[in-house]
Design an enzyme around this catalytic site. Structure first.
Site, mmCIF file in Angstrom:
data_model
loop_
_atom_site.group_PDB
_atom_site.id
_atom_site.type_symbol
_atom_site.label_atom_id
_atom_site.label_comp_id
_atom_site.label_asym_id
_atom_site.label_seq_id
_atom_site.Cartn_x
_atom_site.Cartn_y
_atom_site.Cartn_z
ATOM 1 N N ASP A 193 0.839 -1.196 0.000
ATOM 2 C CA ASP A 193 0.000 0.000 0.000
ATOM 3 C C ASP A 193 0.875 1.248 0.000
ATOM 4 O OD1 ASP A 193 -2.113 -1.753 0.234
ATOM 5 O OD2 ASP A 193 -2.253 -1.529 2.409
ATOM 6 N N LYS A 194 0.306 2.342 -0.459
ATOM 7 C CA LYS A 194 1.040 3.601 -0.554
ATOM 8 C C LYS A 194 1.630 4.020 0.791
ATOM 9 C CE LYS A 194 0.397 8.368 -2.186
ATOM 10 N NZ LYS A 194 -0.572 9.323 -2.797
#
Length: 234
Positions: free
Chosen positions: A103-104
């Site tokens: 995930d970012k």
């Protein structure tokens, strides 16, 4: 054996047409002899290949460990800055992509390669290589959560394989989590089922290979043959 223009192109991170021009201009030598045909083949592991007097280092595929920082997406291209974008120029080459995603806002071990077969092997559901994370939580978990992870949670439209949850502090607000899947926001969703929010998440290992602790966020290095096997959990 590989075509010489392919070796030059990938080694110098230039187009195949530019590599052919280098060769036609007589700038490329193989074992001390100038080669002017891009169709020539060479063994990059055995032959001494030079371009404009400088040794050419070539690998058919590369495998890069990156300690991904927050705010960077795990993709090869997109509207936002990617893990491939932040590679040092010396490590950039065509067709690189992250093998699996973080995930970012998740940090840690991302493996970047141009070997599609290798990526398929480590991401294939039938192989289920373990991926290890450290999670910081907004509230403690208990033995019921540990057992639920171990037995395999059911999430909306998804069934999690058994996972290992181990406390890392006495307050049970920091944990090691080992999963064998890579579903969207999987660990966050697993904890959320018990009303627990993941504040920080970091991948610390893929397969049997741990993240190199000497790498600062955004830094990376090549993997050697033994480390590549460790990623495959061999």
């Amino acid at each position: 054996m590989e075509r010489l223009d392919k070796i030059i192109s990938q080694s110098l991170n230039i187009s195949r047409s530019d590599a052919k021009e280098y060769i036609k201009s007589g700038l490329v030598t193989v074992n001390g002899t100038a080669v002017k045909s891009a169709n020539e083949k060479a063994d990059a592991q055995k032959d001494k290949i030079e371009c404009d007097g400088k040794a050419v280092c070539y690998s058919k595929f590369v495998y890069i460990m990156m300690n991904k920082p927050k705010g960077i997406i795990s993709a090869s291209q997109g509207g936002e800055k990617t893990v491939v974008d932040i590679l040092p120029d010396s490590m950039k080459r065509k067709n690189l992509f992250p093998a699996g995603r973080l995930d970012k806002d998740t940090t840690g071990f991302v493996l970047i390669t141009d070997d599609g077969d290798f990526a398929h092997r480590i991401l294939s559901p039938k192989n289920h290589i373990p991926k290890t994370y450290t999670a910081v939580l907004d509230k403690p978990f208990d033995s019921d959560v540990i057992d639920a992870f171990k037995n395999g949670l059911s999430l909306k439209n998804d069934k999690c394989l058994p996972a290992q949850l181990t406390p890392l502090n006495s307050e049970y607000t920091e944990a090691q989590v080992i999963i064998r899947q890579g579903m969207y926001h999987q660990i966050k969703r697993m904890f959320a089922k018990f009303g627990i929010t993941v504040i920080e998440l970091k991948r610390t290992a893929m397969g049997r290979l741990p993240l190199d602790l000497s790498l600062g966020e955004g830094e990376c290095r090549y993997l050697n043959d033994e480390e590549i096997k460790m990623v495959e959990n061999k």
